[in-house]
Design a protein around this motif. Structure first.
Motif, PDB file in Angstrom:
ATOM      1  N   ALA A  78      -5.134   4.963  -3.677  1.00  6.73           N
ATOM      2  CA  ALA A  78      -5.428   4.346  -2.384  1.00  6.73           C
ATOM      3  C   ALA A  78      -4.567   4.959  -1.281  1.00  6.73           C
ATOM      4  CB  ALA A  78      -5.197   2.842  -2.454  1.00  6.73           C
ATOM      5  N   ALA A  79      -4.946   4.714  -0.049  1.00  5.96           N
ATOM      6  CA  ALA A  79      -4.135   5.155   1.085  1.00  5.96           C
ATOM      7  C   ALA A  79      -2.793   4.434   1.070  1.00  5.96           C
ATOM      8  CB  ALA A  79      -4.868   4.875   2.389  1.00  5.96           C
ATOM      9  N   ASP A  80      -1.745   5.145   1.451  1.00  9.76           N
ATOM     10  CA  ASP A  80      -0.409   4.551   1.539  1.00  9.76           C
ATOM     11  C   ASP A  80      -0.382   3.609   2.743  1.00  9.76           C
ATOM     12  OD1 ASP A  80       2.270   3.969   1.967  1.00  9.76           O
ATOM     13  OD2 ASP A  80       2.971   6.011   1.603  1.00  9.76           O
ATOM     14  N   PRO A  81      -0.240   2.293   2.517  1.00 18.30           N
ATOM     15  CA  PRO A  81      -0.318   1.344   3.636  1.00 18.30           C
ATOM     16  C   PRO A  81       0.871   1.395   4.574  1.00 18.30           C
ATOM     17  CG  PRO A  81       0.196   0.198   1.598  1.00 18.30           C
ATOM     18  CD  PRO A  81      -0.095   1.613   1.216  1.00 18.30           C
ATOM     19  N   SER A  82       1.915   2.161   4.235  1.00 20.13           N
ATOM     20  CA  SER A  82       3.079   2.234   5.118  1.00 20.13           C
ATOM     21  C   SER A  82       2.892   3.242   6.243  1.00 20.13           C
ATOM     22  CB  SER A  82       4.326   2.614   4.314  1.00 20.13           C
ATOM     23  OG  SER A  82       4.246   3.967   3.874  1.00 20.13           O
ATOM     24  N   CYS A  83       1.816   4.021   6.190  1.00 18.87           N
ATOM     25  CA  CYS A  83       1.632   5.105   7.160  1.00 18.87           C
ATOM     26  C   CYS A  83       0.786   4.641   8.337  1.00 18.87           C
ATOM     27  CB  CYS A  83       0.969   6.305   6.488  1.00 18.87           C
ATOM     28  SG  CYS A  83       0.749   7.703   7.607  1.00 18.87           S
ATOM     29  N   ALA A  84       1.284   4.859   9.553  1.00 15.51           N
ATOM     30  CA  ALA A  84       0.579   4.467  10.767  1.00 15.51           C
ATOM     31  C   ALA A  84      -0.249   5.608  11.353  1.00 15.51           C
ATOM     32  CB  ALA A  84       1.587   3.986  11.818  1.00 15.51           C
ATOM     33  N   TYR A  85      -0.138   6.799  10.775  1.00 16.46           N
ATOM     34  CA  TYR A  85      -0.813   7.965  11.348  1.00 16.46           C
ATOM     35  C   TYR A  85      -2.324   7.879  11.145  1.00 16.46           C
ATOM     36  CZ  TYR A  85      -1.982  12.870  12.251  1.00 16.46           C
ATOM     37  OH  TYR A  85      -2.523  14.025  12.741  1.00 16.46           O
ATOM     38  N   GLU A  86      -3.070   8.238  12.168  1.00 17.93           N
ATOM     39  CA  GLU A  86      -4.523   8.311  12.069  1.00 17.93           C
ATOM     40  C   GLU A  86      -4.925   9.781  12.011  1.00 17.93           C
ATOM     41  OE1 GLU A  86      -6.646   5.943  11.561  1.00 17.93           O
ATOM     42  OE2 GLU A  86      -5.050   4.417  11.623  1.00 17.93           O
ATOM     43  N   PRO A  87      -5.645  10.182  10.955  1.00 20.67           N
ATOM     44  CA  PRO A  87      -6.022  11.597  10.799  1.00 20.67           C
ATOM     45  C   PRO A  87      -6.787  12.133  12.002  1.00 20.67           C
ATOM     46  CG  PRO A  87      -6.494  10.368   8.800  1.00 20.67           C
ATOM     47  CD  PRO A  87      -6.116   9.352   9.834  1.00 20.67           C
ATOM     48  N   ALA A  88      -6.555  13.399  12.284  1.00 21.27           N
ATOM     49  CA  ALA A  88      -7.254  14.045  13.398  1.00 21.27           C
ATOM     50  C   ALA A  88      -8.704  14.311  13.017  1.00 21.27           C
ATOM     51  CB  ALA A  88      -6.565  15.352  13.759  1.00 21.27           C
ATOM     52  N   PRO A  89      -9.612  14.137  13.943  1.00 25.33           N
ATOM     53  CA  PRO A  89     -11.020  14.418  13.646  1.00 25.33           C
ATOM     54  C   PRO A  89     -11.297  15.915  13.631  1.00 25.33           C
ATOM     55  CG  PRO A  89     -10.774  13.800  15.937  1.00 25.33           C
ATOM     56  CD  PRO A  89      -9.407  13.650  15.308  1.00 25.33           C
ATOM     57  N   THR A 111      11.293  -7.907   2.269  1.00 30.55           N
ATOM     58  CA  THR A 111      10.361  -7.595   3.344  1.00 30.55           C
ATOM     59  C   THR A 111      10.555  -6.145   3.766  1.00 30.55           C
ATOM     60  OG1 THR A 111      10.445  -9.871   4.130  1.00 30.55           O
ATOM     61  CG2 THR A 111       9.582  -8.222   5.640  1.00 30.55           C
ATOM     62  N   ASP A 112       9.485  -5.382   3.697  1.00 33.41           N
ATOM     63  CA  ASP A 112       9.566  -3.960   4.011  1.00 33.41           C
ATOM     64  C   ASP A 112       9.467  -3.742   5.526  1.00 33.41           C
ATOM     65  OD1 ASP A 112       9.777  -1.286   3.582  1.00 33.41           O
ATOM     66  OD2 ASP A 112       7.778  -1.014   2.729  1.00 33.41           O
ATOM     67  N   LEU A 113       9.807  -2.523   5.956  1.00 34.16           N
ATOM     68  CA  LEU A 113       9.613  -2.146   7.347  1.00 34.16           C
ATOM     69  C   LEU A 113       8.124  -2.091   7.666  1.00 34.16           C
ATOM     70  CD1 LEU A 113      12.125   0.854   7.590  1.00 34.16           C
ATOM     71  CD2 LEU A 113      12.529  -1.487   8.353  1.00 34.16           C
ATOM     72  N   ALA A 114       7.770  -2.366   8.895  1.00 38.70           N
ATOM     73  CA  ALA A 114       6.389  -2.220   9.342  1.00 38.70           C
ATOM     74  C   ALA A 114       6.078  -0.735   9.509  1.00 38.70           C
ATOM     75  CB  ALA A 114       6.196  -2.960  10.664  1.00 38.70           C
ATOM     76  N   PRO A 115       4.784  -0.349   9.417  1.00 39.81           N
ATOM     77  CA  PRO A 115       4.431   1.067   9.572  1.00 39.81           C
ATOM     78  C   PRO A 115       4.995   1.716  10.840  1.00 39.81           C
ATOM     79  CG  PRO A 115       2.561  -0.146   8.718  1.00 39.81           C
ATOM     80  CD  PRO A 115       3.627  -1.165   9.032  1.00 39.81           C
ATOM     81  N   ALA A 116       5.010   0.989  11.947  1.00 38.97           N
ATOM     82  CA  ALA A 116       5.563   1.562  13.180  1.00 38.97           C
ATOM     83  C   ALA A 116       7.050   1.853  13.034  1.00 38.97           C
ATOM     84  CB  ALA A 116       5.321   0.616  14.353  1.00 38.97           C
ATOM     85  N   ASP A 117       7.761   0.998  12.292  1.00 40.26           N
ATOM     86  CA  ASP A 117       9.183   1.232  12.049  1.00 40.26           C
ATOM     87  C   ASP A 117       9.382   2.445  11.141  1.00 40.26           C
ATOM     88  OD1 ASP A 117      10.026  -0.994  13.574  1.00 40.26           O
ATOM     89  OD2 ASP A 117       9.614  -2.335  11.893  1.00 40.26           O
ATOM     90  N   TYR A 118       8.497   2.600  10.151  1.00 34.87           N
ATOM     91  CA  TYR A 118       8.541   3.799   9.314  1.00 34.87           C
ATOM     92  C   TYR A 118       8.472   5.048  10.190  1.00 34.87           C
ATOM     93  CZ  TYR A 118       8.031   2.215   4.434  1.00 34.87           C
ATOM     94  OH  TYR A 118       8.262   1.717   3.181  1.00 34.87           O
ATOM     95  N   GLU A 119       7.520   5.056  11.106  1.00 34.34           N
ATOM     96  CA  GLU A 119       7.344   6.222  11.960  1.00 34.34           C
ATOM     97  C   GLU A 119       8.608   6.511  12.767  1.00 34.34           C
ATOM     98  OE1 GLU A 119       4.445   8.404  12.420  1.00 34.34           O
ATOM     99  OE2 GLU A 119       4.312   7.515  10.424  1.00 34.34           O
ATOM    100  N   ALA A 120       9.231   5.475  13.286  1.00 35.56           N
ATOM    101  CA  ALA A 120      10.440   5.663  14.091  1.00 35.56           C
ATOM    102  C   ALA A 120      11.585   6.218  13.245  1.00 35.56           C
ATOM    103  CB  ALA A 120      10.847   4.345  14.744  1.00 35.56           C
TER     104      ALA A 120
END
Length: 426
Positions: A328-339, A193-202
């Motif tokens: 494809a987009a990396d599903p581990s990333c929680a970042y939302e691109p800036a407009p 079980t991998d880390l959740a995207p929010a955990d990646y960010e932390a």
């Protein structure tokens, strides 16, 4: 663009004395030498790689590469021909004799895996009773014999809280770098079980902070998580870590060779670009459809829209493993691109500073290339990049020993306790 494999990871065997829970090629004690390339085939492939990339970093790994009796022969052959040779190992078999043999063969450094300083965790994760103690003794031997080493840790929910302690320990041992790996769901790792995207960010935010704190003592890096560079760019834009070519390099500057001679874009991507037993390295590297897709294709989803796509680009192996598409987009990333227009601004800055298409080619004189061969292991690419940046700012077209002499006094000590390779004339 002229794509060059600056780093080639080579799984020489699937045999291993351990059976790690996350092993991407499912190596272990029950594997045999059947199907492995023999020594002559390995030496021929070394020649083929060097014909495409004259001074690559060659990472000899496994399984456990020390189980191959010809490891030092392959290492010596490659190092004498100009490659920087390093060995990736679990460390349990690194006796004083084996370390001395690796040094004599021209090996510049060793990557050692330590996933916890708690035997109950490390030994269980690696499926080897006493393996942590054996590896720690090996690290002490590497220090005594003055062979550069890095410490590698795969972050999981079980050791997440221990990362800071592991980094402190690695620095005390004298490691050149601490590499924090993020799980890619391949091999036995697919069952974890991998880390959740929010955990990646932390975790990535912590790593960015630690790479600042340990600057001048030890490099701290994230592996298989190129969005680390976004954190570094945001929090520490002067970081030397940004001197690395940072977007996921698989298939563009990096590839992997399997024990039976298949070439894949990286160790964590099982998709085969070609078979070295039937086609030459140069042909596969330059023409394989999979590699061309990685180089020429457009990133999908939010990775394709992100302002950090040139600095990061997401992990292509994780995109394939979890989304079935290398672009494809990396599903581990929680970042939302800036407009808006920030994407164009940051991309332009990145390409002008580091993009190969925007940089005039520089020539390295034979004497300068001889000098660069003495660079401390694991940091050659960074130092060469800094030298070239200096030369371009000065309007030079050739790297010479005289130019190195100009640079060396101003070069900061960022990556280890050693000074840059050309500070002395030894």
């Amino acid at each position: 663009m002229n794509y060059v494999p600056h780093v080639v990871a080579w799984n020489l065997t699937r045999r291993c004395n351990l059976e790690c829970a996350h092993c991407y090629i499912a190596a272990g004690p029950r594997e045999t030498a059947a199907g492995e390339l023999d020594t002559a085939a390995c030496l021929d492939i070394v020649d083929q790689v060097l014909a495409v990339s004259p001074t690559p970093m060659l990472i000899l790994s496994g399984g456990e590469p020390l189980l191959r009796q010809d490891l030092t022969q392959i290492a010596r052959y490659a190092s004498e021909k100009g490659a920087t040779v390093v060995v990736g190992t679990n460390g349990t078999l690194l006796s004083d004799e084996r370390i001395a043999g690796l040094k004599a063969a021209g090996v510049r450094g060793v990557a050692v895996s330590v996933d916890s300083l708690r035997p109950a965790y490390h030994d269980n994760f690696r499926h080897g009773r006493g393996s942590l103690a054996d590896t720690q003794r090996a690290v002490a031997r590497l220090t005594r014999q003055r062979l550069d080493f890095i410490i590698q840790t795969t972050v999981t929910k079980g050791n997440r809280a221990e990362l800071e302690t592991l980094i402190e320990w690695a620095a005390r041992q004298g490691a050149v770098s601490f590499n924090c790996y993020f799980l890619v769901s391949t091999g036995r790792g697919a069952a974890l079980t991998d880390l959740a995207p929010a955990d990646y960010e932390a975790v990535l935010a912590d790593l960015a902070r630690w790479q600042r704190e340990y600057r001048g003592r030890m490099l701290v890096r994230a592996k298989c998580a190129p969005h680390f560079m976004r954190h570094v760019h945001q929090s520490d834009p002067e970081s030397p870590v940004l001197n690395y070519e940072t977007r996921c390099p698989c298939g563009t500057q990096y590839c992997r060779i399997t024990p039976d001679g298949k070439l894949t874009p990286c160790p964590y991507m099982p998709e085969v670009a070609g078979d070295l037993q039937t086609h030459g390295f140069a042909e596969i590297w330059r023409s394989a459809p999979l590699l061309r897709q990685l180089r020429e294709g457009t990133l999908g989803g939010k990775c394709g829209a992100c302002e950090y796509r040139k600095l990061c680009g997401g992990c292509r192996a994780r995109a394939l493993a979890l989304e079935g598409d290398v672009l494809a987009a990396d599903p581990s990333c929680a970042y939302e691109p800036a407009p808006g227009g920030s994407a164009a601004v940051i991309e332009a800055v990145r390409e002008v500073t580091y993009g190969a298409d925007f940089r005039p080619a520089l020539r390295w004189s034979p004497a300068a290339r001889e000098r660069v061969a003495r660079i401390p292991s694991f940091v050659r690419g960074v130092v060469m990049q800094r030298v070239e940046d200096w030369a371009r700012r000065q309007g030079r077209s050739e790297i010479t020993p005289e130019l190195l002499a100009e640079v060396r006094g101003a070069m900061p000590i960022d990556f280890s306790k050693k000074r840059p390779f050309f500070v002395t004339d030894v």
